[in-house]
Design an enzyme around this catalytic site. Structure first.
Site, PDB file in Angstrom:
ATOM      1  N   PRO A  75       1.781  -8.712   3.094  1.00 26.75           N
ATOM      2  CA  PRO A  75       1.597  -7.509   2.888  1.00 26.75           C
ATOM      3  C   PRO A  75       0.085  -6.172   2.557  1.00 26.75           C
ATOM      4  CG  PRO A  75       1.030  -8.762   1.622  1.00 26.75           C
ATOM      5  CD  PRO A  75       1.347  -9.652   2.682  1.00 26.75           C
ATOM      6  N   MET A 110       9.804   1.663  -1.590  1.00 31.80           N
ATOM      7  CA  MET A 110       9.743   2.839  -1.501  1.00 31.80           C
ATOM      8  C   MET A 110      10.398   3.873  -2.505  1.00 31.80           C
ATOM      9  SD  MET A 110      11.870   2.163   2.231  1.00 31.80           S
ATOM     10  CE  MET A 110      12.624   0.234   1.938  1.00 31.80           C
ATOM     11  N   LYS A 149       6.614   4.953  11.142  1.00 31.47           N
ATOM     12  CA  LYS A 149       7.431   5.774  11.345  1.00 31.47           C
ATOM     13  C   LYS A 149       8.463   5.758  10.198  1.00 31.47           C
ATOM     14  CE  LYS A 149      11.188   2.271  12.642  1.00 31.47           C
ATOM     15  NZ  LYS A 149      11.430   2.293  11.092  1.00 31.47           N
ATOM     16  N   GLY A 207       5.719  -5.117   8.665  1.00 29.86           N
ATOM     17  CA  GLY A 207       4.353  -5.295   7.361  1.00 29.86           C
ATOM     18  C   GLY A 207       5.579  -6.278   6.488  1.00 29.86           C
ATOM     19  N   GLY A 208       4.952  -7.096   5.772  1.00 26.77           N
ATOM     20  CA  GLY A 208       6.052  -7.825   4.233  1.00 26.77           C
ATOM     21  C   GLY A 208       6.847  -8.455   5.586  1.00 26.77           C
ATOM     22  N   ASP A 209       7.838  -8.995   5.641  1.00 23.55           N
ATOM     23  CA  ASP A 209       9.109  -9.646   5.852  1.00 23.55           C
ATOM     24  C   ASP A 209      10.109  -9.034   6.250  1.00 23.55           C
ATOM     25  OD1 ASP A 209      10.312 -12.523   6.066  1.00 23.55           O
ATOM     26  OD2 ASP A 209      12.058 -11.095   6.518  1.00 23.55           O
ATOM     27  N   ASP A 238       4.066  -1.028  13.441  1.00 21.91           N
ATOM     28  CA  ASP A 238       4.518   0.211  12.314  1.00 21.91           C
ATOM     29  C   ASP A 238       3.079   0.492  11.778  1.00 21.91           C
ATOM     30  OD1 ASP A 238       3.756  -1.506  10.048  1.00 21.91           O
ATOM     31  OD2 ASP A 238       6.229  -1.427   9.626  1.00 21.91           O
ATOM     32  N   ALA A 261      -0.701  -3.492  -1.846  1.00 25.15           N
ATOM     33  CA  ALA A 261      -0.857  -4.636  -2.735  1.00 25.15           C
ATOM     34  C   ALA A 261      -1.987  -5.885  -1.857  1.00 25.15           C
ATOM     35  CB  ALA A 261       0.501  -5.560  -2.785  1.00 25.15           C
TER      36      ALA A 261
HETATM   37  C1  LIG Z   1       9.851  -0.875   5.060  1.00 30.92           C
HETATM   38  S1  LIG Z   1       9.714  -1.158   2.828  1.00 30.92           S
HETATM   39  C2  LIG Z   1       9.101  -2.574   4.573  1.00 30.92           C
HETATM   40  C3  LIG Z   1       9.025  -3.351   3.092  1.00 30.92           C
HETATM   41  C4  LIG Z   1       8.626  -4.815   4.115  1.00 30.92           C
HETATM   42  N1  LIG Z   1       9.025  -5.441   4.936  1.00 30.92           N
HETATM   43  C5  LIG Z   1       8.673  -5.975   2.687  1.00 30.92           C
HETATM   44  O1  LIG Z   1       9.303  -7.765   2.622  1.00 30.92           O
HETATM   45  O2  LIG Z   1       7.419  -6.189   1.801  1.00 30.92           O
HETATM   46  C6  LIG Z   1       8.470  -0.459   2.852  1.00 30.92           C
HETATM   47  C7  LIG Z   1       7.432  -0.630   1.499  1.00 30.92           C
HETATM   48  O3  LIG Z   1       7.653  -1.474   1.342  1.00 30.92           O
HETATM   49  C8  LIG Z   1       6.399  -1.853   0.141  1.00 30.92           C
HETATM   50  N2  LIG Z   1       4.873  -1.863   0.258  1.00 30.92           N
HETATM   51  C9  LIG Z   1       4.971  -2.319   1.287  1.00 30.92           C
HETATM   52  N3  LIG Z   1       3.308  -3.164   1.632  1.00 30.92           N
HETATM   53  C10 LIG Z   1       3.239  -2.645   0.517  1.00 30.92           C
HETATM   54  C11 LIG Z   1       1.552  -3.085  -0.204  1.00 30.92           C
HETATM   55  N4  LIG Z   1       1.137  -3.952   0.714  1.00 30.92           N
HETATM   56  N5  LIG Z   1       1.404  -2.364  -1.324  1.00 30.92           N
HETATM   57  C12 LIG Z   1       2.632  -2.178  -1.641  1.00 30.92           C
HETATM   58  N6  LIG Z   1       4.101  -2.012  -1.463  1.00 30.92           N
HETATM   59  C13 LIG Z   1       3.796  -2.090  -0.231  1.00 30.92           C
HETATM   60  C14 LIG Z   1       6.335   0.132  -0.488  1.00 30.92           C
HETATM   61  O4  LIG Z   1       7.660   0.227  -1.272  1.00 30.92           O
HETATM   62  C15 LIG Z   1       6.768   0.457   0.913  1.00 30.92           C
HETATM   63  O5  LIG Z   1       7.968   1.047   0.729  1.00 30.92           O
END
Ligand SMILES: C[S@@+](CC[C@H](N)C(=O)[O-])C[C@H]1O[C@@H](n2cnc3c(N)ncnc32)[C@H](O)[C@@H]1O
Length: 245
Positions: free
Chosen positions: A10, A168, A55, A85-87, A33, A197
């Protein structure tokens, strides 16, 4: 030559996996990204080429260009890191990138990451499941492509009466709240939104489903709907520390 589709977590570099840090440390190219943190990018060697392909979600033309970039660099560089970001497989389009690489015979490996779907709520002290409160959670996107029908059955999710984690969903939060209430969720259902977060920019907003549209929530945020959203276990941790002290 390998392309690594790497989950960056995150934002807090401490939430990166060891595998991700090791792969980043020997990257020749990092394709990232818009949500990639500077601290995580700094783990790549100084000489590594960094390419920001930031993007907006759902932009398929740009995704096509990113796939091409991955294939091109993957065929010419030893270690290419596609940092997400994230997974990579949670609304990260990692699957499409893997398919594109496979179609062009480029070797790739997936490095999972800590998803904001779980780490986002956790950063606000919210467990996505909690014994006696919520026995399950669903992760869903709030994003809808312009002109497309909403593919999510919000009424069915409302009937599940367990934790909903919405990624999102900031822009459409009012519409989503209405659909969940029309499906049977009480307007008093607790909600929380966690922005950035795990980073030093983190903001947490709490309230009730009926007022979600008016709550001051901005992207990027993870929205939690359900009884667990009223919990904040960070205070328990602080209390435990002060008791020990
Ligand atoms: C395209 S999605 C990708 C999610 C990512 N693959 C994941 O597993 O966290 C992007 C969304 O993830 C959430 N997100 C990603 N990073 C975040 C963070 N640090 N804090 C809160 N929400 C986050 C938000 O809802 C954001 O609009």
């Amino acid at each position: 030559m390998t392309v690594y589709l790497v989950g960056a977590g995150p934002g807090d570099p401490d939430l990166l996996t060891l595998r991700a840090a090791r792969v980043l440390a020997r990257a020749d190219v990092v394709i990232h990204d818009r949500l990639a943190s500077e601290e995580v990018l700094a783990l790549a060697p100084r000489h590594a080429r960094r390419i920001n392909v930031g993007k907006r979600a759902g932009d398929s033309l740009q995704q096509h260009a990113i796939n091409e970039l991955l294939v091109t660099f993957g065929a010419s560089h030893e270690c290419v890191v596609r940092l997400k970001g994230g997974d990579p497989f949670v609304f990260g389009r990692g699957g499409e990138e893997a398919e594109a690489l496979a179609a062009h015979g480029v070797a790739f490996e997936i490095v999972p990451g800590v998803s904001s779907a779980i780490a986002g709520p956790m950063a606000a002290g919210i467990p996505v499941t909690h014994r006696g409160v919520s026995a399950a959670f669903t992760v869903v996107t709030g994003h809808r492509r312009d002109g497309d029908d909403d593919a999510t059955d919000w009424a069915a999710l409302a009937r599940c009466n367990h934790t909903l984690v919405i990624l999102m969903g900031v822009e459409r939060r009012g519409e989503i709240a209405d659909a969940l209430m029309a499906g049977g969720l009480q307007s008093s259902t607790p909600v929380a939104a966690i922005r950035w977060a795990s980073t030093d920019r983190q903001e947490v907003v709490r309230g009730q489903l009926g007022e979600l549209a008016e709550l001051p929530v901005r992207s990027p945020a993870t929205i939690v709907v359900g009884a667990v959203a009223a919990l904040d276990l960070r205070w328990l941790a602080a209390e435990a520390l002060s008791t020990v002290g």
